[in-house]
Motif scaffolding. Structure first.
Motif, short mmCIF file in Angstrom:
data_model
loop_
_atom_site.label_atom_id
_atom_site.label_comp_id
_atom_site.label_asym_id
_atom_site.label_seq_id
_atom_site.Cartn_x
_atom_site.Cartn_y
_atom_site.Cartn_z
N ARG A 65 -47.99 36.52 -9.24
CA ARG A 65 -49.53 36.74 -9.34
C ARG A 65 -50.02 37.79 -10.48
NH1 ARG A 65 -52.62 38.79 -4.45
NH2 ARG A 65 -53.41 40.23 -5.76
N CYS A 66 -49.09 38.71 -10.92
CA CYS A 66 -49.45 39.72 -11.76
C CYS A 66 -48.56 39.90 -12.81
CB CYS A 66 -49.60 41.07 -10.83
SG CYS A 66 -50.87 41.15 -9.66
N ARG A 67 -47.62 39.17 -12.86
CA ARG A 67 -46.50 39.27 -14.12
C ARG A 67 -46.67 38.05 -14.96
NH1 ARG A 67 -41.37 41.93 -15.26
NH2 ARG A 67 -40.14 40.55 -16.33
N VAL A 100 -42.86 38.61 -24.43
CA VAL A 100 -43.78 39.56 -24.26
C VAL A 100 -43.86 39.68 -22.54
CG1 VAL A 100 -45.85 40.91 -24.57
CG2 VAL A 100 -44.87 39.68 -26.47
N VAL A 101 -43.64 40.62 -22.24
CA VAL A 101 -43.75 40.84 -20.63
C VAL A 101 -45.24 41.76 -20.40
CG1 VAL A 101 -42.84 41.33 -18.37
CG2 VAL A 101 -41.40 40.54 -20.15
N ILE A 102 -45.90 41.11 -19.38
CA ILE A 102 -47.21 41.84 -19.02
C ILE A 102 -47.18 41.88 -17.50
CG2 ILE A 102 -49.59 41.82 -19.09
CD1 ILE A 102 -49.48 40.30 -21.90
N ASP A 103 -47.52 42.97 -16.93
CA ASP A 103 -47.45 43.09 -15.55
C ASP A 103 -48.43 44.23 -15.16
OD1 ASP A 103 -46.65 42.92 -12.75
OD2 ASP A 103 -44.68 43.97 -13.26
N GLU A 104 -48.80 44.20 -13.68
CA GLU A 104 -49.63 45.05 -13.19
C GLU A 104 -48.98 46.17 -12.52
OE1 GLU A 104 -52.95 45.41 -13.54
OE2 GLU A 104 -53.60 43.73 -14.57
N PRO A 105 -49.53 47.49 -12.07
CA PRO A 105 -48.97 48.28 -11.23
C PRO A 105 -48.88 47.90 -9.96
CG PRO A 105 -50.70 49.44 -12.51
CD PRO A 105 -50.78 48.04 -12.89
N ALA A 106 -48.02 48.25 -9.08
CA ALA A 106 -47.78 48.00 -7.69
C ALA A 106 -49.07 48.03 -6.69
CB ALA A 106 -46.79 48.92 -7.04
N VAL A 107 -50.03 49.21 -7.26
CA VAL A 107 -51.01 49.19 -6.42
C VAL A 107 -52.00 48.11 -6.67
CG1 VAL A 107 -52.62 50.43 -8.24
CG2 VAL A 107 -52.84 50.80 -5.66
N ARG A 108 -51.94 47.25 -7.60
CA ARG A 108 -52.67 45.88 -7.90
C ARG A 108 -51.79 44.83 -7.56
NH1 ARG A 108 -54.86 49.33 -12.38
NH2 ARG A 108 -53.96 48.12 -14.06
N GLY A 109 -50.86 44.97 -7.00
CA GLY A 109 -50.08 43.70 -6.66
C GLY A 109 -48.79 43.49 -7.66
N SER A 138 -45.35 44.52 -10.15
CA SER A 138 -44.04 45.31 -9.87
C SER A 138 -44.08 46.51 -10.97
CB SER A 138 -43.22 44.43 -10.18
OG SER A 138 -43.03 43.44 -11.40
N ASP A 139 -44.92 46.63 -11.97
CA ASP A 139 -45.09 47.47 -12.67
C ASP A 139 -43.94 47.84 -13.68
OD1 ASP A 139 -46.42 49.97 -13.85
OD2 ASP A 139 -45.54 51.41 -12.44
N THR A 140 -43.44 46.77 -14.09
CA THR A 140 -42.08 46.56 -15.03
C THR A 140 -42.55 46.54 -16.37
OG1 THR A 140 -42.24 44.21 -14.61
CG2 THR A 140 -40.72 45.50 -13.16
N ALA A 141 -44.03 46.44 -16.72
CA ALA A 141 -44.41 46.35 -17.98
C ALA A 141 -45.77 46.84 -18.15
CB ALA A 141 -44.27 44.86 -18.46
N ALA A 142 -46.11 47.08 -19.39
CA ALA A 142 -47.51 47.22 -19.48
C ALA A 142 -48.68 46.45 -19.26
CB ALA A 142 -47.86 47.37 -21.24
N THR A 143 -49.97 46.56 -18.73
CA THR A 143 -50.72 45.72 -18.16
C THR A 143 -51.44 44.79 -19.28
OG1 THR A 143 -52.62 47.28 -18.50
CG2 THR A 143 -51.61 47.42 -16.51
N PRO A 144 -52.33 43.92 -19.04
CA PRO A 144 -52.87 43.04 -20.15
C PRO A 144 -53.62 43.96 -20.98
CG PRO A 144 -53.06 41.77 -18.16
CD PRO A 144 -52.48 43.28 -17.71
N LEU A 145 -54.61 44.88 -20.45
CA LEU A 145 -55.32 45.76 -21.22
C LEU A 145 -54.66 46.83 -22.06
CD1 LEU A 145 -58.40 46.21 -18.88
CD2 LEU A 145 -58.19 44.61 -20.78
#
Length: 153
Positions: free
Chosen positions: A20-22, A32-41, A43-50
């Motif tokens: 849902r976040c990666r 290119v891998v994009i992910d969100e931090p764990a606090v937002r669901g 796995s924090d394995t990559a930079a966020t979209p922004l």
């Protein structure tokens, strides 16, 4: 190095949401891998979209700066950049649309060059007009406050 560009170009990407976040996006032979931090669901394995978008802005500044410098016959010996982007979270936090998600970006350009002050001023002016990411951000209303620190070799 200069090169000829066709009047238009199509960027072709494909993407797979692996959670849902990666997201894994591919273009040409690159992923290119994009992910969100764990606090937002995520796995924090990559930079966020922004973060990825803002990194793309810096990468675009790098490429276009060197392109313009080549055309001007000046050399950029070293270039580093940093930014502090103010992000209005209203549009994400509630249903009120945000007209201007990034109202302001403080950009620092650290450049080492033997170019004259006039040449650096011309490079800076042309960069603001020719960098596609700068054009997109400024047309959206983002105020880019750029500080240029020039070092001569």
């Amino acid at each position: 190095m200069t090169f000829d560009l066709p009047p238009t170009h199509h960027f072709l990407l494909e993407a797979e949401a692996t959670s849902r976040c990666r997201l894994e996006a591919s273009t040409r032979q690159h992923t290119v891998v994009i992910d969100e931090p764990a606090v937002r669901g995520g796995s924090d394995t990559a930079a966020t979209p922004l973060e990825t978008m803002l990194a793309s802005f810096l990468a675009c500044l790098n490429v276009i700066s060197h392109l313009i410098a080549d055309e001007m016959g000046i050399e950029i010996e070293d270039l580093s950049m940093s930014l502090d982007a103010t992000f209005d979270t209203d549009g994400i936090r509630n249903t009120t649309p945000t007209a201007l998600p990034f109202p302001e970006i403080a950009l620092t350009m650290n450049i080492t060059t033997s170019a004259s002050d006039a040449e650096v001023a011309q490079l800076r002016e042309d960069l603001g007009k020719r960098c596609p990411m700068t054009v997109v951000l400024t047309q959206a209303g983002t105020k880019i406050n750029a500080t240029w620190n020039v070092t001569r070799p």
